[in-house]
Design an enzyme around this catalytic site. Structure first.
Site, PDB file in Angstrom:
ATOM      1  CG  ASP A 119     -33.352  28.497 -32.949  1.00 48.76           C
ATOM      2  OD1 ASP A 119     -33.269  28.749 -31.733  1.00 48.76           O
ATOM      3  OD2 ASP A 119     -33.502  27.338 -33.386  1.00 48.76           O
ATOM      4  CE  LYS A 129     -32.770  29.486 -25.529  1.00 47.77           C
ATOM      5  NZ  LYS A 129     -33.221  28.864 -26.796  1.00 47.77           N
ATOM      6  CD  GLU A 134     -36.581  28.485 -28.270  1.00 49.10           C
ATOM      7  OE1 GLU A 134     -36.817  27.337 -27.845  1.00 49.10           O
ATOM      8  OE2 GLU A 134     -35.601  29.152 -27.904  1.00 49.10           O
ATOM      9  CG  ASP A 145     -37.770  22.317 -29.297  1.00 50.35           C
ATOM     10  OD1 ASP A 145     -36.822  21.552 -29.575  1.00 50.35           O
ATOM     11  OD2 ASP A 145     -37.655  23.562 -29.258  1.00 50.35           O
TER      12      ASP A 145
HETATM   13  P1  ADP Z   1     -30.932  22.827 -29.403  1.00 54.86           P
HETATM   14  O1  ADP Z   1     -32.306  23.299 -29.709  1.00 54.86           O
HETATM   15  O2  ADP Z   1     -30.823  22.293 -28.016  1.00 54.86           O
HETATM   16  O3  ADP Z   1     -29.904  23.860 -29.698  1.00 54.86           O
HETATM   17  P2  ADP Z   1     -30.959  20.999 -31.750  1.00 54.86           P
HETATM   18  O4  ADP Z   1     -32.381  21.149 -32.057  1.00 54.86           O
HETATM   19  O5  ADP Z   1     -29.991  21.521 -32.719  1.00 54.86           O
HETATM   20  O6  ADP Z   1     -30.598  21.510 -30.288  1.00 54.86           O
HETATM   21  O7  ADP Z   1     -30.685  19.422 -31.539  1.00 54.86           O
HETATM   22  C1  ADP Z   1     -29.437  18.858 -31.318  1.00 54.86           C
HETATM   23  C2  ADP Z   1     -29.612  17.380 -31.080  1.00 54.86           C
HETATM   24  O8  ADP Z   1     -30.182  16.770 -32.253  1.00 54.86           O
HETATM   25  C3  ADP Z   1     -28.312  16.626 -30.815  1.00 54.86           C
HETATM   26  O9  ADP Z   1     -28.486  15.789 -29.702  1.00 54.86           O
HETATM   27  C4  ADP Z   1     -28.127  15.792 -32.085  1.00 54.86           C
HETATM   28  O10 ADP Z   1     -27.448  14.545 -31.827  1.00 54.86           O
HETATM   29  C5  ADP Z   1     -29.544  15.542 -32.492  1.00 54.86           C
HETATM   30  N1  ADP Z   1     -29.634  15.177 -33.903  1.00 54.86           N
HETATM   31  C6  ADP Z   1     -29.278  15.903 -34.986  1.00 54.86           C
HETATM   32  N2  ADP Z   1     -29.460  15.201 -36.100  1.00 54.86           N
HETATM   33  C7  ADP Z   1     -29.962  13.988 -35.746  1.00 54.86           C
HETATM   34  C8  ADP Z   1     -30.355  12.807 -36.451  1.00 54.86           C
HETATM   35  N3  ADP Z   1     -30.257  12.737 -37.775  1.00 54.86           N
HETATM   36  N4  ADP Z   1     -30.830  11.768 -35.736  1.00 54.86           N
HETATM   37  C9  ADP Z   1     -30.914  11.819 -34.393  1.00 54.86           C
HETATM   38  N5  ADP Z   1     -30.558  12.901 -33.665  1.00 54.86           N
HETATM   39  C10 ADP Z   1     -30.079  13.968 -34.328  1.00 54.86           C
HETATM   40 MG    MG Z   2     -33.870  24.481 -30.242  1.00 53.41          MG
END
Ligand code: ADP
Ligand code: MG
Length: 631
Positions: free
Chosen positions: A25, A91, A188, A210
């Site tokens: 990913d 990205k 995705e 998502d």
């Molecule tokens: P991306 O797909 O954009 O790379 P992610 O799916 O990894 O991102 O998501 C990152 C986001 O998820 C961040 O804003 C982070 O603060 C939030 N996040 C991660 N864990 C938690 C949680 N336990 N509660 C709320 N938000 C969360």
């Molecule tokens: Mg993602």
């Protein structure tokens, strides 16, 4: 690595050799790599036990010797200190011209306008988004290779459903630069649906919600006969967890009596406050109920600020943001001409869907429980890993059917009339795949290659495409020759198969048009057959494998007895002969794989002492050889 064996012409290796394949990913904020191990998909951790790799690369000025770049957590840690050379959210630039990137001027580094694709100016020189992505991908590749202590065979990499050709091609180019063979790019949301096993379940329409760090994507997928089709996508490329952090922060500052202070805060103070708000938001996801407060003291130029909030307050502060996600969902449903009651399942993806507030709103909207039991930031990588495993032929049943691909698997006949799949069904073309085989018998000088097409495990149930022979292999002990068989398929679907003995370079090849003469209906029928007969095939395969193993064991024992039988006394010899006779009889009479395996085991056990004697003789011969040489 064990080699597969191919017999003399007229006879017919061995079952599966596992290939190390992963799902990746490649995310805007985080990237992950996952693999199927012992039948279960799991994300691979780094040395520190973390599965997430921040998608961040810092480029340092070229020095002699020193590290020229930092990747992941290390780069993230230095981001505040060196934002201009630390590339985040790359990205968003993949396969794009500068003019096409929304809010490009808000990125903390300098983006240059170049023909073809925007590039990034760094202390380490000008970098394309492909270079940066390749650095991230290479880090994940090394992680996988370290984990398995083996070379990576290939990867399935995920991209957003809305990525166009240029963005997809850029992703492939990045993988190639990182030395990764891309088995396939998949969307995705499709990966997330696969992770939940929806492809194995009932046909219908699914929504994938998502919400990541900086983006929100909603996809509507339709599953028909194991094929996912993306029927609508929507979302907001500037709405994510970061916005929840900011909204919470604004509310907290207003509560603390400093509603306007943020505007004049130093960048460092602002970053500190934002990080604290984010931590608080994440903590609030874990408290037992909506009214349990979380508190925190934050040090700033204003002096210490004491914050307190509960989930009800977070929900109120971020209500507008959650409302925007639901508007996008409504629009996607309209585009797909669907009512929300027609959605059979809702998959939650992205770290921000951990927020109970968001989950509640989405569940209320759809009026059904959500699919949330997989880790929302891992689910895309997990689905990609499952897909990679299927494509590698490590798990032959239940593959998905996608387009622009080889419709039926291509393979070679191996010992016992079994098919070894070389090019799995659904491999995107053009493609080139190779596998090493070896000889079955001592002194074997030729190899019969039988190219077949189909999903079944037995040659008899597949379609024969071509036969050719590789001659002139120098006589060697069984298993010593290395014969690389390469399947290449060009963009037109033309298949070339070549076999080359690595030691001498003797080679033979043939060209065929695999899909020729098969109508779509015939292909569909062959696939259907393979699905409905998978269970029977597995049993048949197990039986053939057991017989091949037994025959090989008998052959090896006979040749050992011929060479070193004099090491045994009469009673020992008789015991081994009895085991062999017993095994021959079971092979001839039984159709139960487990029985044959048990007798093969018995023979193996019965010859252990003999094997030890042979080894001692081998060693003393080797030692005496050395003595002569020394003289
Ligand atoms: P991306 O797909 O954009 O790379 P992610 O799916 O990894 O991102 O998501 C990152 C986001 O998820 C961040 O804003 C982070 O603060 C939030 N996040 C991660 N864990 C938690 C949680 N336990 N509660 C709320 N938000 C969360
Ligand atoms: Mg993602």
């Amino acid at each position: 690595m064990a080699l597969l064996q191919i017999s003399e012409p007229g006879q017919s290796p061995d079952p599966h050799q596992r290939r190390v394949v992963v799902g990746i990913d490649l995310g805007t904020t985080h990237s992950l790599v996952a693999a199927v191990r012992h039948g279960v998909a799991e994300c691979l951790p780094d040395d520190a036990g973390r599965v997430i790799l921040p998608s961040v690369v810092r480029y340092l000025p070229p020095t002699d010797g020193g590290a020229s770049r930092q990747i992941g957590f290390e780069a993230l840690a230095s981001q505040l200190q060196d934002p201009a050379n630390t590339v985040v959210s790359v990205k968003r630039l993949m396969g794009r011209l500068k003019a096409d990137v929304a809010q490009v001027d808000q990125l903390p580094y300098t983006v240059l306008d170049r023909p073809g694709m925007a590039t990034i100016q760094t202390a380490g020189g000008e970098k394309t988004p492909i270079d940066v992505s390749a650095d991230i991908l290479a880090t994940l590749r090394y992680r996988a290779e370290d984990t398995f202590d083996d070379e990576l065979f290939g990867a399935v990499i995920t991209v957003p459903a809305y990525f166009d050709d240029a963005q997809r091609q850029a992703t492939k180019d990045a993988a190639q630069l990182a030395g990764i063979h891309v088995m396939r790019l998949i969307n995705e949301p499709t990966a997330a649906a696969i992770a939940y096993g929806l492809d194995n379940g009932s046909e219908g329409t699914y929504a994938v919600f998502d919400l990541g760090g900086g983006t929100f994507d909603i996809s509507i997928l339709k599953l028909t006969q194991g094929v996912f089709e993306v029927v609508a996508t929507g979302g907001d490329s500037a709405l994510g967890g970061d916005d929840y952090d900011r909204a919470l922060l604004d509310w907290l500052m207003a509560q603390a009596g400093h509603p306007e202070w943020l505007k004049q805060a130093s960048p460092l103070d602002r970053a500190t406050l934002q990080q604290a708000a984010r931590a608080m938001k994440e903590q609030l996801s874990a408290v037992p109920d909506d009214t349990t407060p979380v508190s925190r003291v934050v040090q700033t130029a204003l002096g210490p600020l004491t914050w307190q909030a509960n989930r009800v307050q977070l929900a109120a502060a971020t209500q507008a943001l959650t409302g925007r996600t639901l508007s996008a969902v409504r629009k996607a449903l309209r585009d797909a001409q669907l009512d929300k009651s027609e959605v059979h399942g809702v998959v939650m993806v992205g770290g921000s869907t951990r927020m109970p507030t968001v989950r509640q709103a989405v569940a209320d909207f759809f009026g059904q429980p959500l699919l949330t039991n997989l880790n929302p930031d891992e689910v895309v990588a997990l689905g990609a890993a499952i897909q990679a495993n299927q494509l590698a032929g490590n798990n032959p049943d239940g593959e998905l059917l996608l387009l622009d691909v080889i419709p039926l698997s291509l393979g070679l006949e191996t010992m016992g009339g079994l098919v070894e799949r070389i090019v799995p069904r659904n491999t995107t073309i053009p493609a080139a795949l190779a596998q090493d085989f070896t000889t079955y018998q001592d002194g074997q000088t030729a190899l019969a290659l039988h190219v077949v097409q189909g999903e079944r495990d037995l040659v008899a149930d597949c379609r024969s495409l071509a036969r050719f022979e590789l001659r002139g292999i120098p006589p060697m002990a069984a298993g010593a020759a290395r014969i690389r068989v390469t399947f290449t398929i060009d963009a037109d679907g033309l298949l070339g198969v070549s076999a080359r003995e690595q030691g001498t370079g003797v080679e033979a090849s043939i060209t065929v048009k695999p899909a020729y003469g098969l109508s779509d209906e015939q292909i569909a029928q062959m696939l259907q057959d393979s699905f409905t007969t998978a269970q029977a095939d597995m049993q048949a395969r197990a039986l053939v494998e057991a017989r091949v193993d037994a025959d090989r064991m008998l052959l090896a024992t006979a040749s050992a007895l011929k060479a070193d039988g004099d090491l045994l006394d009469d009673a020992e010899r008789r015991a081994i002969d009895d085991c062999m006779a017993q095994l021959r009889q079971v092979v001839a009479e039984s159709t139960v794989a487990a029985d044959i395996e048990a007798s093969t085991q018995a023979l193996a056990k019965g010859t252990e002492a003999f094997a030890a004697l042979r080894m001692n003789r081998g060693i003393s011969r080797a030692l005496s050889g050395r003595q002569i040489e020394a003289l």
